[in-house]
Enzyme design. Structure first.
Site, PDB file in Angstrom:
ATOM      1  N   ASN A 169      54.403 -94.854 -81.224  1.00 57.84           N
ATOM      2  CA  ASN A 169      54.154 -94.004 -80.055  1.00 57.84           C
ATOM      3  C   ASN A 169      54.962 -92.721 -80.171  1.00 57.84           C
ATOM      4  O   ASN A 169      56.195 -92.770 -80.200  1.00 57.84           O
ATOM      5  CB  ASN A 169      54.535 -94.730 -78.764  1.00 57.84           C
ATOM      6  CG  ASN A 169      54.252 -93.912 -77.520  1.00 57.84           C
ATOM      7  OD1 ASN A 169      53.096 -93.718 -77.150  1.00 57.84           O
ATOM      8  ND2 ASN A 169      55.301 -93.415 -76.871  1.00 57.84           N
ATOM      9  N   GLU A 170      54.273 -91.599 -80.283  1.00 59.31           N
ATOM     10  CA  GLU A 170      54.909 -90.278 -80.244  1.00 59.31           C
ATOM     11  C   GLU A 170      56.075 -90.157 -81.231  1.00 59.31           C
ATOM     12  O   GLU A 170      57.239 -89.955 -80.846  1.00 59.31           O
ATOM     13  CB  GLU A 170      55.373 -89.944 -78.817  1.00 59.31           C
ATOM     14  CG  GLU A 170      54.238 -89.860 -77.823  1.00 59.31           C
ATOM     15  CD  GLU A 170      54.689 -89.573 -76.397  1.00 59.31           C
ATOM     16  OE1 GLU A 170      53.851 -89.167 -75.579  1.00 59.31           O
ATOM     17  OE2 GLU A 170      55.897 -89.761 -76.106  1.00 59.31           O
ATOM     18  N   GLU A 327      46.888 -89.295 -74.198  1.00 57.69           N
ATOM     19  CA  GLU A 327      47.614 -89.343 -72.928  1.00 57.69           C
ATOM     20  C   GLU A 327      47.590 -87.979 -72.257  1.00 57.69           C
ATOM     21  O   GLU A 327      47.735 -86.957 -72.915  1.00 57.69           O
ATOM     22  CB  GLU A 327      49.093 -89.727 -73.133  1.00 57.69           C
ATOM     23  CG  GLU A 327      49.364 -91.123 -73.612  1.00 57.69           C
ATOM     24  CD  GLU A 327      50.855 -91.384 -73.727  1.00 57.69           C
ATOM     25  OE1 GLU A 327      51.646 -90.671 -73.053  1.00 57.69           O
ATOM     26  OE2 GLU A 327      51.246 -92.272 -74.506  1.00 57.69           O
ATOM     27  N   TRP A 335      59.713 -86.813 -65.668  1.00 58.42           N
ATOM     28  CA  TRP A 335      60.837 -86.510 -66.554  1.00 58.42           C
ATOM     29  C   TRP A 335      61.180 -85.034 -66.618  1.00 58.42           C
ATOM     30  O   TRP A 335      62.053 -84.643 -67.382  1.00 58.42           O
ATOM     31  CB  TRP A 335      60.540 -87.034 -67.963  1.00 58.42           C
ATOM     32  CG  TRP A 335      59.123 -86.814 -68.407  1.00 58.42           C
ATOM     33  CD1 TRP A 335      58.072 -87.677 -68.275  1.00 58.42           C
ATOM     34  CD2 TRP A 335      58.582 -85.642 -69.036  1.00 58.42           C
ATOM     35  NE1 TRP A 335      56.911 -87.129 -68.771  1.00 58.42           N
ATOM     36  CE2 TRP A 335      57.194 -85.885 -69.254  1.00 58.42           C
ATOM     37  CE3 TRP A 335      59.137 -84.429 -69.436  1.00 58.42           C
ATOM     38  CZ2 TRP A 335      56.362 -84.947 -69.858  1.00 58.42           C
ATOM     39  CZ3 TRP A 335      58.291 -83.501 -70.034  1.00 58.42           C
ATOM     40  CH2 TRP A 335      56.932 -83.764 -70.237  1.00 58.42           C
ATOM     41  N   GLU A 375      59.816 -94.898 -65.516  1.00 57.53           N
ATOM     42  CA  GLU A 375      58.616 -94.096 -65.249  1.00 57.53           C
ATOM     43  C   GLU A 375      57.889 -94.549 -63.984  1.00 57.53           C
ATOM     44  O   GLU A 375      56.692 -94.308 -63.842  1.00 57.53           O
ATOM     45  CB  GLU A 375      57.694 -94.147 -66.465  1.00 57.53           C
ATOM     46  CG  GLU A 375      58.322 -93.469 -67.679  1.00 57.53           C
ATOM     47  CD  GLU A 375      57.372 -93.343 -68.863  1.00 57.53           C
ATOM     48  OE1 GLU A 375      56.968 -92.208 -69.171  1.00 57.53           O
ATOM     49  OE2 GLU A 375      57.060 -94.371 -69.470  1.00 57.53           O
ATOM     50  N   PHE A 377      57.981 -93.271 -61.152  1.00 57.64           N
ATOM     51  CA  PHE A 377      57.511 -92.129 -60.358  1.00 57.64           C
ATOM     52  C   PHE A 377      56.477 -91.295 -61.108  1.00 57.64           C
ATOM     53  O   PHE A 377      56.084 -90.224 -60.642  1.00 57.64           O
ATOM     54  CB  PHE A 377      58.692 -91.251 -59.940  1.00 57.64           C
ATOM     55  CG  PHE A 377      59.712 -91.975 -59.107  1.00 57.64           C
ATOM     56  CD1 PHE A 377      59.319 -92.715 -57.995  1.00 57.64           C
ATOM     57  CD2 PHE A 377      61.047 -91.926 -59.424  1.00 57.64           C
ATOM     58  CE1 PHE A 377      60.251 -93.393 -57.222  1.00 57.64           C
ATOM     59  CE2 PHE A 377      61.991 -92.590 -58.657  1.00 57.64           C
ATOM     60  CZ  PHE A 377      61.592 -93.333 -57.558  1.00 57.64           C
TER      61      PHE A 377
END
Length: 718
Positions: A169-170, A327, A335, A375, A377
């Site tokens: 991932n990333e 995404e 963030w 995460e 929020f």
């Protein structure tokens, strides 16, 4: 020739025709997002799947952060919950993008191998409790990653629900450079393979400066914090090494998967434009499908332009082929310093900008908003407010609209303009002790892109050594590091009839961050017809005025133009000027004041069948308008003249072209169809027939299909 409205063929980012095709099989546009059902009781899963069907979801990404559940102890696997999940999704006709969970190793891994933790440049060892991989140079991490990827591939590689493999991932976020002893040993091995001998290494790094010469390989270390500035050539090579180590991690997992699941495409999610640690030109060659994550910068009121840049960059590294938006967010993220919520309609505008610029899949992070963790929020397709929320209604509406665009899948985007983009040059320019703290490759790239976007031109990003022959215009906003091969390529491009626009602080150093023989800009001397004798950077807040006889009007500054002062234009620049000596170039605009007063500010040089332009100061997007207008005329490009806040891109298919129009403004805007034949244009979302032109409401989106001649009879109403 028109810009984004042309019907003539244009090249992909590498200068060759991009093959058409469907990135994820025979279905239409893929729609969905990250699904993390392990965060919820299993009885919630059935509710989720029912709501997915209601929203039009047909693809979800799973397992990306599930290593601790899949392998609770080293070598001990538990796939029961994942079996049930994949079978449930398959029973509901929802395909799976199956992730390998290697972006976040479990606690047992770091307990067993504490030396695999990443060490920062300052010498701090990073701990557990966040996302982030181990040292990419760690053999133990590689072995563990390959093992879990292999187990997943053996178990699910032939499952009918599986549409795509999603490795890691990333990469590069949040972990990229590692300064641990493990990394230092791997760096020495990498350098030995690159240079062969210490003598070659010393020459490449210029180690006679400051007495840095190495006599033994074991004395070569990582460029950690030192008493003063560390050798920039060493730091540049360490950036290359870091990119290669991360890529090797991906390749190791990919190859383990491919051995067990050879017919399912494999990808990883890039962060084009926002993760500078990886060179996506190289990475794109190693994935079957290019995928990208993109999140708006909330502080940027024109974030939709940055979104378009990231989408164009993603399509470009994909060599023009359709790609996957892996995404983005339905609303605010969690963030950034101030996480601004998206306004009504903004989610759809964002999604259709990606689709217009080549995405054949639109996915979000994430499906259901998390109740716990860092995460909680972050916005989601199913927000905390549930199905009564505006976000949910917009998610369902977007799913329905994308479901009407099946025929557009596999079509391609074409561009007349290339903007040079080179991660190695960016790595080099960002190092310490440059002539001005105000030099920013990102700022210049964004300013020129913003101008091109406002002018309605579709842009490919291109590597300086790529085939550029199919582009009418090439823009070099920030090519600080330019290899001789790249400079020769640009010179041949101009000689062959191309138009090249170069911004300041370009062509300065070679691949070792050494100034080119002959001085600043020497490799582009033939193409630009000038010499840069000295940098003349400006003080903070200082400005300079440029006088442009003719003001770019009536062809001013071009052969046959009006050079009289009757329509003289004055522009204001800042940050930078150069002491330029002409060697064949013509002065288009000159400095009225500042350290280069009376000298050339904007020049044009006829070379071969083309021309090379040079701009030696910083102009903002507004001031760049007359400069680009003159350059467009030179290149034979005519912008469409649409309102600046109306974004229009065309995708070209085998039997039709598709006009995607996104209105970011507060007034309705009209788009003429141009080459469309009366009676063969249709709005794919509304189903309405379109003749001659169509209107886009404020904040609205329209997708119009224009049939080619061969299809006119077939598509005309009876």
């Amino acid at each position: 020739m028109s810009s984004s409205f042309t019907l003539a063929p244009a090249p992909a980012a590498n200068g060759s025709r991009a093959p058409q095709g469907r990135v994820l099989g025979d279905r239409g546009i893929s729609y969905g997002g990250d699904y993390n059902p392990e965060q919820w009781p299993e009885e919630v899963w059935a509710q989720d799947v029912a709501l997915m069907r209601e929203a039009g979801v047909n693809l979800v990404s799973i397992g990306i952060f599930s290593w601790a559940l899949l392998e609770p102890r080293q070598g001990e696997y538990d796939f029961g919950w994942l079996d049930r999940l994949i079978d449930l999704l398959h029973a509901n006709d929802i395909r799976v993008d199956l992730g390998t969970p290697t972006a976040s190793p479990p606690a047992w891994f770091f307990a067993a191998y504490p030396h695999t933790r990443v060490v920062t440049r300052e010498g701090t060892t990073l701990g557990f409790g966040s996302r982030g991989m181990a040292s990419p140079s760690s053999p133990e991490y590689r072995r563990a990653s390959v093992a879990i990827a292999q187990q997943l591939a053996r178990r699910y590689g032939q499952h009918p629900a599986l549409a795509l493999w999603h490795v890691h991932n990333e990469y590069g976020a949040p972990v990229s450079e590692d300064y641990s002893p493990t990394s230092a040993a791997a760096f020495r091995t990498w350098l030995q393979a690159r240079y062969g001998t210490l003598s070659a290494l010393n020459d490449a790094w210029g180690t006679t400066f400051w007495g840095q010469r190495y006599g033994e390989w074991e004395h070569v270390g990582v460029p950690a914090i030192a008493p003063s500035v560390v050798n920039p050539a060493q730091r540049l090579d360490f950036a290359r090494f870091t990119n290669d180590q991360l890529l090797a991690c991906f390749i190791a997992e990919r190859d383990a998967i491919r051995a067990e699941s050879p017919h399912v495409p494999i990808t990883t999610n890039f962060m084009a434009g926002s993760c500078p640690a990886v060179d996506l030109w190289r990475w794109a060659r190693e994935v079957d499908i290019v995928a990208n994550d993109h999140y708006l910068t909330a502080a940027d009121e024109r974030g939709h332009v940055g979104l378009a840049l990231a989408a164009d960059l993603t399509r470009s590294v994909a060599a023009g082929r359709p790609w996957v938006l892996m995404e983005h967010s339905t609303s605010g993220v969690n963030w950034q310093p101030r996480n601004v919520a998206k306004r009504a309609g903004e989610m759809a505008r964002n999604a259709f900008t990606h689709v217009g610029r080549g995405a054949d899949a639109v996915l979000f992070f994430q499906w259901r908003a998390s109740r716990s963790g860092a995460e909680k929020f972050h916005s989601a397709m199913l927000p905390h407010a549930g199905t009564s929320s505006r976000v949910w209604r917009e998610v369902c509406a977007l799913g329905a609209d994308l479901g009407r665009l099946d025929e557009m899948v596999g079509s391609e985007v074409r561009a007349d303009v290339a903007l040079l983009w080179d991660w190695e040059s960016f790595w080099a320019q960002d190092l310490e002790w440059r002539p001005s703290a105000d030099l920013s490759h990102r700022e210049r790239s964004e300013a020129f892109y913003d101008r091109l976007w406002r002018d309605g031109l579709t842009v490919d990003m291109a590597h300086p050594e790529a085939d550029l022959s199919g582009y009418r215009l090439v823009v070099a906003p920030a090519s600080y590091l330019l290899t001789q091969a790249a400079a020769d390529n640009l010179t041949r491009y101009v000689e062959g009839g191309g138009t090249l626009l170069v911004s300041y602080f370009s062509g300065i150093v070679d691949e070792h961050d050494a100034v080119h023989p002959g001085g600043f800009g020497a490799p582009l001397r033939d193409a630009l017809g000038l010499t840069i004798e000295e940098f003349l950077p400006l003080r903070a807040g200082e400005q300079v005025r440029l006088a442009w006889p003719g003001g770019g009007l009536s062809g001013g500054g071009l052969p046959g133009g009006d050079p009289s002062g009757d329509s003289a234009l004055e522009l204001v620049g800042d940050v930078w000027t150069d002491d330029v000596t002409l060697d064949g170039a013509e002065v288009v605009a000159a400095y009225l004041d500042g350290p280069a007063a009376g000298g050339p500010a904007l020049t044009r040089h006829a070379h071969g069948a083309g021309s090379g332009w040079y701009l030696s100061t910083r102009l903002d997007a507004e001031a760049l308008a007359p400069v680009l207008a003159a350059v467009y005329r030179d290149a034979g490009i005519t912008p469409a003249g649409l309102p600046e806040e109306l974004e229009v891109v065309r995708r070209h298919g085998a039997g039709a072209e598709y006009v995607i129009a996104v209105n970011h403004g507060e007034a309705a805007a009209t788009v003429p169809l141009g080459g469309a034949r009366q009676g063969v244009a249709d709005d794919l979302i509304s189903g309405q027939r379109v003749e001659h032109a169509f209107t886009v409401a404020p904040g609205g989106v329209r997708v119009v299909r224009i049939a080619h001649d061969a299809d006119a009879a077939h598509t005309a109403p009876s």
